[in-house]
Enzyme design. Structure first.
Site, mmCIF file in Angstrom:
data_model
loop_
_atom_site.group_PDB
_atom_site.id
_atom_site.type_symbol
_atom_site.label_atom_id
_atom_site.label_comp_id
_atom_site.label_asym_id
_atom_site.label_seq_id
_atom_site.Cartn_x
_atom_site.Cartn_y
_atom_site.Cartn_z
ATOM 1 N N HIS A 45 0.561 -1.312 0.063
ATOM 2 C CA HIS A 45 0.153 0.047 -0.163
ATOM 3 C C HIS A 45 0.401 1.886 -0.125
ATOM 4 O O HIS A 45 0.722 2.082 -0.718
ATOM 5 C CB HIS A 45 -1.134 0.074 1.222
ATOM 6 C CG HIS A 45 -1.708 1.267 1.353
ATOM 7 N ND1 HIS A 45 -2.590 1.730 0.430
ATOM 8 C CD2 HIS A 45 -1.172 2.306 2.421
ATOM 9 C CE1 HIS A 45 -3.005 2.897 1.368
ATOM 10 N NE2 HIS A 45 -2.116 3.245 1.962
ATOM 11 N N ASP B 26 6.456 21.714 -25.904
ATOM 12 C CA ASP B 26 6.549 20.534 -25.916
ATOM 13 C C ASP B 26 7.184 20.646 -24.719
ATOM 14 O O ASP B 26 7.996 21.636 -24.569
ATOM 15 C CB ASP B 26 6.572 19.616 -26.754
ATOM 16 C CG ASP B 26 5.628 18.055 -26.443
ATOM 17 O OD1 ASP B 26 6.481 18.113 -24.702
ATOM 18 O OD2 ASP B 26 4.980 17.624 -26.723
ATOM 19 N N TRP C 265 7.528 0.426 3.952
ATOM 20 C CA TRP C 265 7.506 1.344 2.562
ATOM 21 C C TRP C 265 9.208 1.417 2.820
ATOM 22 O O TRP C 265 9.639 2.037 2.508
ATOM 23 C CB TRP C 265 6.459 1.479 2.264
ATOM 24 C CG TRP C 265 6.699 3.046 2.589
ATOM 25 C CD1 TRP C 265 6.075 3.223 3.721
ATOM 26 C CD2 TRP C 265 7.438 4.374 2.236
ATOM 27 N NE1 TRP C 265 6.922 4.807 3.939
ATOM 28 C CE2 TRP C 265 7.824 5.467 3.112
ATOM 29 C CE3 TRP C 265 8.319 4.270 1.134
ATOM 30 C CZ2 TRP C 265 7.796 6.803 2.746
ATOM 31 C CZ3 TRP C 265 9.031 5.898 0.776
ATOM 32 C CH2 TRP C 265 9.312 7.074 1.835
ATOM 33 N N SER D 290 12.891 6.598 -14.195
ATOM 34 C CA SER D 290 12.025 7.597 -14.740
ATOM 35 C C SER D 290 12.043 8.305 -14.214
ATOM 36 O O SER D 290 11.810 9.468 -14.586
ATOM 37 C CB SER D 290 10.199 6.380 -14.010
ATOM 38 O OG SER D 290 9.360 7.446 -14.375
ATOM 39 N N SER D 291 11.591 8.505 -12.423
ATOM 40 C CA SER D 291 11.332 10.011 -11.854
ATOM 41 C C SER D 291 12.496 10.910 -11.602
ATOM 42 O O SER D 291 12.156 11.973 -12.553
ATOM 43 C CB SER D 291 11.606 9.556 -10.358
ATOM 44 O OG SER D 291 10.590 9.297 -10.104
ATOM 45 N N HIS E 269 13.119 11.904 3.274
ATOM 46 C CA HIS E 269 12.854 13.500 3.837
ATOM 47 C C HIS E 269 12.703 14.275 2.867
ATOM 48 O O HIS E 269 10.860 14.154 2.852
ATOM 49 C CB HIS E 269 13.091 13.587 4.917
ATOM 50 C CG HIS E 269 12.289 14.901 5.061
ATOM 51 N ND1 HIS E 269 11.620 14.041 6.109
ATOM 52 C CD2 HIS E 269 12.671 16.036 4.922
ATOM 53 C CE1 HIS E 269 10.958 15.582 6.458
ATOM 54 N NE2 HIS E 269 11.125 16.779 5.712
ATOM 55 N N GLU F 71 11.562 13.359 -0.056
ATOM 56 C CA GLU F 71 10.928 12.504 -0.690
ATOM 57 C C GLU F 71 9.584 12.896 -0.310
ATOM 58 O O GLU F 71 8.290 12.777 -1.489
ATOM 59 C CB GLU F 71 10.779 10.924 -0.340
ATOM 60 C CG GLU F 71 9.692 10.787 -0.988
ATOM 61 C CD GLU F 71 9.530 10.186 -2.600
ATOM 62 O OE1 GLU F 71 10.614 10.746 -3.627
ATOM 63 O OE2 GLU F 71 8.305 9.829 -2.839
ATOM 64 N N TYR G 132 8.780 16.004 1.064
ATOM 65 C CA TYR G 132 8.875 17.653 0.415
ATOM 66 C C TYR G 132 8.490 17.403 -1.350
ATOM 67 O O TYR G 132 7.606 17.930 -2.191
ATOM 68 C CB TYR G 132 9.727 18.030 0.755
ATOM 69 C CG TYR G 132 9.589 18.451 2.303
ATOM 70 C CD1 TYR G 132 10.245 17.636 3.146
ATOM 71 C CD2 TYR G 132 8.816 19.279 2.672
ATOM 72 C CE1 TYR G 132 10.151 18.004 4.311
ATOM 73 C CE2 TYR G 132 8.603 19.551 3.520
ATOM 74 C CZ TYR G 132 9.091 19.221 5.040
ATOM 75 O OH TYR G 132 9.177 19.195 6.283
ATOM 76 N N SER H 144 -1.751 26.969 -5.246
ATOM 77 C CA SER H 144 -1.130 28.204 -5.405
ATOM 78 C C SER H 144 -2.144 29.316 -6.934
ATOM 79 O O SER H 144 -1.757 29.939 -7.293
ATOM 80 C CB SER H 144 -0.101 28.714 -5.364
ATOM 81 O OG SER H 144 0.726 28.763 -4.517
ATOM 82 N N HIS I 206 15.422 12.813 11.964
ATOM 83 C CA HIS I 206 13.422 13.273 13.053
ATOM 84 C C HIS I 206 13.265 11.994 12.143
ATOM 85 O O HIS I 206 11.902 11.636 13.226
ATOM 86 C CB HIS I 206 12.968 14.826 12.733
ATOM 87 C CG HIS I 206 12.272 14.854 11.685
ATOM 88 N ND1 HIS I 206 12.403 16.031 10.269
ATOM 89 C CD2 HIS I 206 11.215 13.693 10.718
ATOM 90 C CE1 HIS I 206 12.055 15.675 9.416
ATOM 91 N NE2 HIS I 206 10.958 14.452 9.569
ATOM 92 N N HIS I 207 13.325 10.988 11.486
ATOM 93 C CA HIS I 207 12.638 9.929 11.826
ATOM 94 C C HIS I 207 13.026 8.556 12.666
ATOM 95 O O HIS I 207 12.887 7.396 12.691
ATOM 96 C CB HIS I 207 12.366 9.299 10.671
ATOM 97 C CG HIS I 207 11.885 10.137 9.325
ATOM 98 N ND1 HIS I 207 10.376 10.471 8.656
ATOM 99 C CD2 HIS I 207 12.373 11.941 8.317
ATOM 100 C CE1 HIS I 207 10.106 11.413 7.704
ATOM 101 N NE2 HIS I 207 11.733 11.729 7.504
ATOM 102 N N THR J 139 6.456 26.926 5.817
ATOM 103 C CA THR J 139 5.477 26.325 5.527
ATOM 104 C C THR J 139 4.749 27.191 6.016
ATOM 105 O O THR J 139 3.322 27.424 5.494
ATOM 106 C CB THR J 139 5.719 25.121 6.020
ATOM 107 O OG1 THR J 139 6.935 24.128 6.350
ATOM 108 C CG2 THR J 139 4.435 24.211 6.025
ATOM 109 N N LYS K 189 3.484 30.178 4.002
ATOM 110 C CA LYS K 189 2.565 30.035 2.235
ATOM 111 C C LYS K 189 1.273 29.337 3.127
ATOM 112 O O LYS K 189 0.505 29.835 2.668
ATOM 113 C CB LYS K 189 3.603 28.629 1.956
ATOM 114 C CG LYS K 189 4.893 28.276 1.227
ATOM 115 C CD LYS K 189 4.813 27.158 0.740
ATOM 116 C CE LYS K 189 4.140 27.321 -0.085
ATOM 117 N NZ LYS K 189 5.375 27.944 -1.468
ATOM 118 N N ARG L 188 2.162 0.975 15.082
ATOM 119 C CA ARG L 188 1.995 0.901 13.769
ATOM 120 C C ARG L 188 2.043 -0.543 13.207
ATOM 121 O O ARG L 188 2.544 -1.198 13.646
ATOM 122 C CB ARG L 188 1.947 2.073 13.032
ATOM 123 C CG ARG L 188 3.841 2.775 12.996
ATOM 124 C CD ARG L 188 4.398 3.654 12.304
ATOM 125 N NE ARG L 188 4.042 3.077 11.044
ATOM 126 C CZ ARG L 188 4.858 4.874 9.882
ATOM 127 N NH1 ARG L 188 5.663 4.834 10.634
ATOM 128 N NH2 ARG L 188 4.825 4.111 8.606
#
Lengths: 392, 532, 187
Positions: free
Chosen positions: B78, B107, B143, B171-172, B255, B257, B259, B270, B304-305, B330, B333, B452
């Site tokens: 998932h 293009d 994951w 790909s990314s 991390h 990722e 963002y 926006s 922080h993870h 943040t 914004k 979890r």
């Protein structure tokens, strides 16, 4: 999209009704839970540190709620008042350097206000002074092992602590009792008001040892040891969980800590140490060949001689000879196995039920070296014990 | 651009080729955008089904539907499908469709590479999904695939997982290089960087983040591959390695990722709020600097993870302070969006509903993130449902809502038809209620002590789990309504004007709806309104 | 047009360069992390053999409790234990102790002891002049061995550390040693 506004008004009744219906279902289904505060918030716990952590949590939470209320309040007000449908014309401003400074700098001060107590609590937690008790906490797939460090290995208390809830309960074949998934066979027992140091490591993959009431959570990493500590102020039973995915039974290896008065702890410890000593005497100790042969001869005489005879030659075919043939001079593992587990369909019993691991180790060693067999190897009680435990 | 006019002689045809091969061979940014969006929608539904398996099992205590081994496969897949198959490709799809039009380019800069970037994905995800049918099952280590669970104790399918990750990464990376080169080189003459719509800015910055960190992910899965198959000991303590090293390298990718998964959402919102408030975006310059600050800070907060992993106090304090700091840009914004709404003349069509819900609910997720940054408190939150609640708030009513908002907002431009507004609003309200009923109670069960990745739980967590599962089914089934709305819109509907929305600004609103197959073959003269 | 394409190709190549660079950086994090940990003792890993520069001054007013833990990893069957559970030591003074190991299994096995110190930041102050963890240990079936550890605690150990725990985990590397047949680096 001015064109659809009239159509919107017609549909808006239906949409508003739908919104409220769904919201009512949501709130209604959750009403029953609101009555129980412990289902909503973190525990205050039973240590000074856990209370500091709870206070910090409530402070940060309060600040966040305040920020949310203010910001969302402004947004909701704006949505109600600054709408085209009320004829409000849009303003034309699109920047303000002063505002940008203000809402950059003010949050920084709020953050500093949070960081100061957080730093102070964290420093309180990092404390490596001498402890009254040191306990090694070792994570296994999927249970915990606790060792009360002791200078005398014979008196070292070490045990496994596994989930007590039977599979029948989690596979819905039996009703779930009160401490479903939160009870263990051997809880960790510690005294109150004493500094207990936990040395946390793992046997295999990463686990994590968490007791919410102590605010102790530390990852258990194979090959590494971490320390954490707690001074529990109230007697009681405190339940914790493994909090790092560790395989299939990650959810089935709970932690139970029983904090008791000092004298009760001492009694419990003394009892456990005596048990440990007894086991050590038989199982944990390393026996010499001479000790094994002496005990083995006695055991043989009392339990084996009737069938296999004093000279080991037995009465074939019913009672095989142990001299110079078969397992007695051959495969050691098979030899131990047949004494422990017996042989189905024959008169050879499973002696694990009658003899302790030391006696079994001794008699097997004796049989392999007596009557000229002289194989030369010996079996330690702990190896026999491992075999018996593995089969359980 | 010669690359664009190459093989199809489209100035003689009236539109694209017919048939399936059009889609296989296309180098057109609109087609490729469409491919990415449909692919991501399919992955969203697949990942959503896995979520429903999870929530169905967690509806009541006890193991009713699945065994723990399979439950771990569901939680792992998932996460992987949603992160790499739904959210990221959806944003790439939006970038493909919108960036060239927004900057007045014909293009993307590298159209053939664009085609490859997309077509790798069905292969990668086919491989990943096929692991469900392999012996030993699909990846079951989360994951975040921490070692040694994912190295020494992994099922055989782990090797396919690693290859799938490599493919997704390629790909990314190719897609991001394309975005950067396009934005830096193909802007219409006269469009300075600070004239670009914010959506283009957020994608430019996101693309840089992707180029920087996807290779690190490739590195960490390569190290895993080496540990598993080639006898190295990067993460094996017995060989002199360190399982915690895995976490450091993974989160150095991980991390930025997250963002990567939110910055384009900021760009979408926006674009939408100013349109429906009929007021320019407040503080454009500030928004650009805030986005860049968030991106920069995202590189230096990864641990922080890992607050419970046993870092020295200096490390824990540093990461706490740095993480708290991200709240500042943040917050800037969020305040700017509110200031855009303030004194505007608002209407509340479906895109605006999703955009406003984004601002409120993402902010709730951000505030729980701030709570998580506080280390001593985090010791009680880490690896509980409090974290699950936090990241689902920022990803679902965050990223996913922004993608839905974008779909509603730009569908008329893509298809030439208006979507059904009543159905759209119904989808919104069902999703809004569903998402909150699913995830808000998860804050409670996390604080109350439920970890979890648990397939079963103690009785005191039963009530809120049941509520959460009800919400999940409401949210999940509402997405079938969304599918219906999109298909219905593609097939027909009230004709859309060029401008579509009263108050919309940007070059894409100066061309016809539906947008012609080739747009801006000659660069546009920039009207006043194209500058943001 | 050609100039544009040239610019684009250059930019694409530069960005590809960044990609390759970041991939290499990912791998570079491995030795970087190792060095960082050695310098700061951040993950509790002790360093290699300690060779004293100038002789250390013994801190006669301070006693530090050192605890020894010994465990097997996973299914490692060896008997492995310290002979002494705790020692009270003075920083700057050299001490020695012994660990027992025996191989009760039926075949020759190879083991690697991995040390870890708690609290982590004490690791850089724990100097081992001789340690069985510096080498792989091979024991034949039934063989027993006494393994020495000689250490000095640095007088600069922070005052806040009163107890230091040294834990060894014994890993079975029989398969790995057989297939790799190379030195496994131990820090």
């Amino acid at each position: 999209m001015t064109g659809t506004e009239k159509r919107d008004q017609g549909r808006s009744g239906y949409l508003i009704g739908l919104k409220w219906l769904i919201a009512a279902i949501a709130v209604g289904s959750s009403w029953s839970v609101l009555a129980d505060w412990s289902a909503l918030n973190m525990t205050q716990g039973v240590t000074e540190i856990s209370r500091e952590v709870y206070d910090l949590h409530m402070l940060i939470f309060g600040i966040c709620v305040l920020i949310g209320v203010i910001v969302f309040g402004i947004m909701i007000w704006s949505m109600l008042v600054h709408r085209k449908s009320l004829g409000h014309e849009p303003a034309t401003f699109s920047h303000s350097t002063k505002l940008e400074y203000a809402w950059t700098i003010i949050p920084i001060f709020i953050l500093i206000g949070m960081a100061v107590p957080a730093t102070s609590t964290l420093r309180d937690m990092y404390d490596s002074s001498n402890a009254d008790i040191d306990i090694e906490v070792r994570g296994y797939q999927w249970k915990w092992q606790y060792t009360y460090l002791n200078d005398d290995p014979a008196q070292e208390v070490k045990f496994m602590s596994s989930l007590l809830t039977p599979p029948d309960e989690f596979y819905n074949r039996a009703p779930k009792r009160e401490h479903y998934l939160t009870d263990v066979d051997n809880p960790l027992v510690i005294p109150i008001n004493k500094r207990v140091r936990f040395l946390i490591t793992s046997n295999d993959v990463i686990h994590s040892w968490w007791v919410p009431d102590f605010a102790v959570k530390k990852d258990a990493i194979p090959g590494f040891v971490h320390e954490s500590w707690a001074v529990v102020e109230e007697p009681g039973i405190y339940r914790g969980k493994c909090t790092e995915l560790c395989g299939k039974d990650h959810g089935f290896m709970p932690i139970v800590v029983k904090a008791v008065e000092q004298d009760e702890y001492e009694n419990w410890l003394a009892m456990k140490q005596q048990e440990a000593k007894d086991v050590y005497e038989t199982v944990g100790k390393t026996w010499s060949m001479a000790e094994l042969m002496e005990t083995g001869e006695t055991v043989y005489a009392q339990h084996c001689q009737t069938c296999h005879q004093a000279n080991g030659q037995g009465i074939p075919p019913a009672f095989p000879s142990l001299v110079g043939q078969g397992m007695a001079i051959g495969d050691l593992d098979a030899h131990v196995d047949i004494v422990v587990n017996g042989k189905a369909g024959s008169a050879m019993q499973a002696f694990a039920a009658q003899l302790n691991p030391a006696e079994i180790a001794a008699v097997v060693t004796y049989e392999r070296n007596a009557w000229g067999n002289d194989v030369g190897d010996l079996v330690q009680p702990r190896e026999v014990n491992a075999l018996i435990v593995a089969k359980e | 651009m010669s690359a664009v006019i190459e093989n199809h002689h489209d100035d003689h045809h009236h539109g694209p080729d017919k048939g399936l091969m059009r889609w296989v061979l296309t180098t057109n940014h609109k087609d490729i955008g469409t491919l990415y969006l449909w692919f991501s929608f399919a992955m969203f539904l697949v990942g959503g089904c896995m979520a429903l398996v999870i929530r169905a099992e967690l509806f009541q205590p006890g193991l009713q539907l699945v065994v723990p081994e399979f439950f771990n496969q569901m939680t792992t897949m998932h996460g992987l499908i949603m992160v790499f198959g739904a959210v990221m490709p959806a944003f790439v799809g939006l970038a493909n469709w919108l960036v060239p039009m927004m900057i007045g380019a014909p293009d993307m800069a590298l159209p053939r590479m664009n085609n490859y970037s997309f077509w790798i994905l069905p292969f990668a995800f086919g491989m990943l999904l096929s692991t469900l049918f392999m012996e030993g099952g699909a990846p079951n280590f989360g994951w975040t695939f921490y070692a040694p669970l994912s190295t020494e104790y992994a099922p055989p399918s782990v090797t396919f997982f690693i290859f799938a990750v490599h493919l997704m990464g390629i790909s990314s990376i190719m897609g991001s290089i394309n975005v950067v080169v396009t934005i830096l080189n193909l802007r219409a003459p006269g469009m300075r960087l600070m004239d670009m719509p914010l959506f283009v800015w957020t994608w430019l910055i996101t693309a840089y983040l992707l180029i920087a960190v996807m290779p690190v992910l490739a590195g960490v899965v390569t190290m895993m591959l080496m540990d598993i198959h080639f006898g190295t000991a990067f993460f094996n303590a017995g060989g002199g390695g360190d399982p915690v090293l895995f976490q450091h390298v993974f989160w150095f990718f991980g991390h930025p990722e997250v963002y990567i998964m939110i910055l384009p959402a900021f760009g979408v919102v926006s674009a939408i709020i100013p349109t429906f408030a009929r007021k320019k975006l407040f503080g454009y310059d500030s928004m650009v600097y805030a986005t860049a600050s968030i991106a920069f800070l995202s590189f230096i907060v990864w641990a922080h993870h890992m607050f419970t992993v046993g870092m020295p106090i200096a490390g824990e304090l540093y990461f706490m302070y740095a993480t708290m700091l991200i709240a500042v840009p943040t917050g800037v914004k969020v305040f700017n969006w509110v200031a855009t709404m303030w004194q505007g003349s608002m209407t509340f069509e479906t895109p605006m509903l999703f955009a406003i819900a984004f601002v409120i609910l993402f902010t709730i997720g951000g505030l729980s993130g701030l709570m998580l940054a506080i280390v001593p408190a985090d010791f009680q939150y880490h690896d509980t449902y409090f974290v699950v609640a936090h990241f689902h708030y920022v990803l679902v009513p965050g990223s996913i809502f922004s993608i839905m908002a974008a779909a509603y907002y730009w569908l008329p431009k893509w298809t030439g038809n208006m979507y059904d507004e009543t159905l759209g609003k119904t989808h919104f309200w069902l999703s809004f209620v569903g998402v909150n009923v699913t995830f808000f109670p998860q804050h409670f069960i996390g604080l109350a002590g439920m970890p979890r990745r648990y397939p079963d739980y103690a009785l005191q967590f039963a009530d809120w789990n049941m509520v959460s599962s009800v919400g999940a089914f409401i949210f999940g089934f509402s997405q079938l309504l969304f599918l219906f709305i999109v298909i219905k819109c593609v097939m027909g509907g009230k004709k859309a004007t060029d401008e579509v929305w009263d108050g919309a600004e940007g070059l894409e609103w100066t061309i016809a709806s539906p947008a012609p197959y080739h747009t801006f073959s000659t660069p546009p003269a920039l009207p006043e309104r194209a500058t943001a | 047009m050609a100039a544009d394409q040239n610019v684009q190709s250059k930019m694409t190549l530069k960005l590809l360069g960044v990609v390759v660079g970041m991939f290499v950086f990912g791998f570079a994090l491995v030795p970087l992390y190792d060095i960082y940990c050695q310098v700061t003792g951040a993950n509790g890993k002790t360093s290699g053999p300690y060779i004293a520069g100038a002789p250390l001054e013994v801190d006669k007013d301070r006693w530090v409790t050192v605890q020894f833990l010994a465990n097997n990893n996973a299914n490692m069957p060896w008997e492995f234990r310290p002979t002494v559970r705790t020692m009270k030591v003075q920083p700057g003074q050299a001490y020695s102790t012994v660990f027992f190991a025996s191989n009760p299994s039926r075949q020759t096995m190879m083991a690697q002891a991995i040390p870890s110190v708690a609290p982590f930041h004490a690791a850089e102050y724990f100097h081992k002049t001789e340690c069985f963890c510096f080498e792989q240990q091979e024991l034949a079936r039934g063989e027993r061995i006494e393994m020495p550890l000689k250490f000095i605690i640095d007088p600069h150990l922070p005052a806040s550390v009163e107890t230091l725990t040294l834990s060894y985990t014994l890993f079975d590397i029989t398969q790995v040693a057989a297939s790799a047949a190379t030195e496994i680096p131990v820090s």
